[in-house]
Design a protein around this motif. Structure first.
Motif, PDB file in Angstrom:
ATOM      1  N   VAL A  82     -18.475   1.378  -3.564  1.00 22.19           N
ATOM      2  CA  VAL A  82     -17.190   1.426  -4.326  1.00 22.19           C
ATOM      3  C   VAL A  82     -17.649   0.321  -5.498  1.00 22.19           C
ATOM      4  CG1 VAL A  82     -15.788   2.426  -2.724  1.00 22.19           C
ATOM      5  CG2 VAL A  82     -16.063  -0.094  -2.896  1.00 22.19           C
ATOM      6  N   ASP A 122     -12.097  -1.349  -2.949  1.00 26.23           N
ATOM      7  CA  ASP A 122     -11.263  -0.788  -1.557  1.00 26.23           C
ATOM      8  C   ASP A 122     -10.754  -1.819  -1.031  1.00 26.23           C
ATOM      9  OD1 ASP A 122     -10.284   0.284   0.434  1.00 26.23           O
ATOM     10  OD2 ASP A 122     -11.740   1.783   0.826  1.00 26.23           O
ATOM     11  N   PHE A 132     -15.562   6.505  -2.290  1.00 24.23           N
ATOM     12  CA  PHE A 132     -14.674   6.241  -1.490  1.00 24.23           C
ATOM     13  C   PHE A 132     -14.822   6.751  -0.141  1.00 24.23           C
ATOM     14  CE2 PHE A 132     -12.607   5.883  -5.646  1.00 24.23           C
ATOM     15  CZ  PHE A 132     -11.917   4.489  -5.472  1.00 24.23           C
ATOM     16  N   SER A 188      -7.903   2.269  -8.384  1.00 22.88           N
ATOM     17  CA  SER A 188      -8.043   2.229  -6.849  1.00 22.88           C
ATOM     18  C   SER A 188      -7.743   0.920  -6.447  1.00 22.88           C
ATOM     19  CB  SER A 188      -9.690   1.984  -6.710  1.00 22.88           C
ATOM     20  OG  SER A 188     -10.162   0.756  -7.574  1.00 22.88           O
TER      21      SER A 188
END
Length: 418
Positions: A92, A99, A311, A153
């Protein structure tokens, strides 16, 4: 009329390409190219390796037990669980996202495996597969929120952190923890099993051969394109150094417990991820999206699909890390995935050299970064110092890593290598 000298402005482009190739086919040329890359900000793994050497030297001086074979084996056991989670963080970060829920997802996955396996009587492999599938679906949900609803995100995964922590507590609400069968293969894998000595030596030899073949093929492609290349001697020397160094490490670890199977699994995932990032179209697309999403889209890359894959891989590896943590602790508890799991997983990727700005990173960042963090933790434990000092030192190392990343990025931009 005198002939122009090689490399002068009057030299044809093809001849100058040949000069670059010839120059780099000497050992001195390879060293000059390395120095040039470092000066232009392309530091690679140099900062983290230097930092790891300093950490090991200091702790060994303060406590000679630090570099003992048994302590290093324990360090590798403890590094593997968060290391697997950090490997997903690399994906990511490569697309310039984050994340924040990997700790909660890992704890939720461990609670799910404990509940399905111990309480519901599912076969252990089926329970693990179920946890991994749910992990992948969690990543797909984050990608949907980002791709189609435009939710950052940072916000979506922060929401996930709270939601999956709540689910973990809800699943374990009656007992607070579930003890896994101590004699089961899963628990033995996380706590006891080590690679047979002969197999460990063979795997190291295979890895060295793989490095040589991969580097040699890369240099041959560069030569065919008229680009500078390393001499075969330099490629062979690198592979030989890796072979000798890792064989010594295996020999040293085999003096006591040996190489843990759980760490071998982690390294195998790192090698597979590194191949995917460096040698496949998906990996090149991931790097392109992280560098400039709009340019990647205009070049024909399905940007939404790349975000989706990043993801999903991150959440799946977070779930796998939770399963491995449960096997390491022989239990699934409400404390699993909490504390510093989240921060250590992210810090390991950054300390190992993956850029927070996207587009630059390596699977080996997770491996090197988590070893640095675990070395600090192990050294301070041997010195009987509190966890508060460990947090401060880890935070300082993380800050230094980000500063180095920022400065090297600025240097690459000024030299036209960004």
């Amino acid at each position: 009329m005198s002939q122009p000298q090689d490399g002068s402005p009057d030299t044809p482009l093809l001849d100058r390409a040949d000069v670059r190739v010839k120059h780099a086919t000497s050992i001195g040329g390879a060293l000059d190219a390395f120095v040039t890359r470092v000066k232009s900000g392309d530091l690679g793994f140099l900062p983290v390796i230097v930092g790891l050497l300093i950490i090991c030297t200091v702790f060994q001086i303060l406590n000679p037990v630090f570099l003992s074979s048994s302590n290093l084996a324990n360090l590798l056991f403890d590094s593997s669980t968060i290391g697997v989670i950090s490997l997903g963080i690399v994906c990511v970060l490569m697309v310039a996202q984050i994340d924040l829920s990997v700790g909660s997802v890992s704890g939720f996955a461990s609670a799910l495996v404990g509940t399905l396996w111990v309480n519901q009587g599912w076969p252990v492999l089926l329970a693990i597969v179920a946890a991994l599938v749910i992990g992948a679906l969690i990543g797909a949900a984050y990608a949907f929120l980002f791709n189609w609803l435009g939710m950052p995100s940072f916000v979506s995964t922060l929401s996930g952190l709270l939601a999956f922590l709540g689910l973990q507590l809800y699943i374990l609400r009656s007992t607070g923890s579930i003890n896994l069968p101590f004699g089961s293969p899963l628990v033995s894998f996380g706590q006891l099993l080590t690679v047979p000595n002969w197999l460990a030596y063979a795997l190291v030899a295979l890895a060295a051969v793989g490095v040589f073949v991969a580097d040699y093929r890369t240099e041959q492609r560069r030569k065919a394109s008229g680009l500078s290349m390393q001499p075969v001697v330099a490629t062979a020397t690198k592979a030989l150094a890796i072979f000798i160094g890792l064989e010594f490490v295996v020999f040293y670890l085999n003096k006591t417990r040996g190489v843990p199977w759980i760490f071998a699994l982690f390294v195998g995932l790192v090698v597979a991820m590194n191949y995917a990032l460096k040698q496949t179209k998906w990996g090149r697309s991931l790097t392109a999206v992280g560098g400039n999403p709009e340019a990647a889209r205009r070049s024909g890359i399905n940007v939404r699909r790349i975000y989706m894959s990043a993801f999903m891989i991150c959440s799946t590896l977070a779930a796998l890390g939770g399963v491995l943590a449960a096997s390491r602790l022989a239990s699934a508890s409400q404390q699993a995935g909490t504390g510093d799991v989240n921060l250590n997983a992210i810090a390991a990727a950054v300390i190992g050299g993956t850029s927070l700005f996207g587009g630059r990173g390596s699977a080996y960042s997770a491996l090197l970064g988590i070893i640095v963090i675990q070395a600090i933790s192990s050294g301070l434990t041997l010195l009987d110092l509190s966890s508060s000092i460990r947090y401060m030192i880890t935070g300082a190392v993380l800050a230094v890593a980000v500063i180095v990343d920022s400065l090297s990025r600025r240097s690459r931009m000024s030299s036209g290598r960004a």
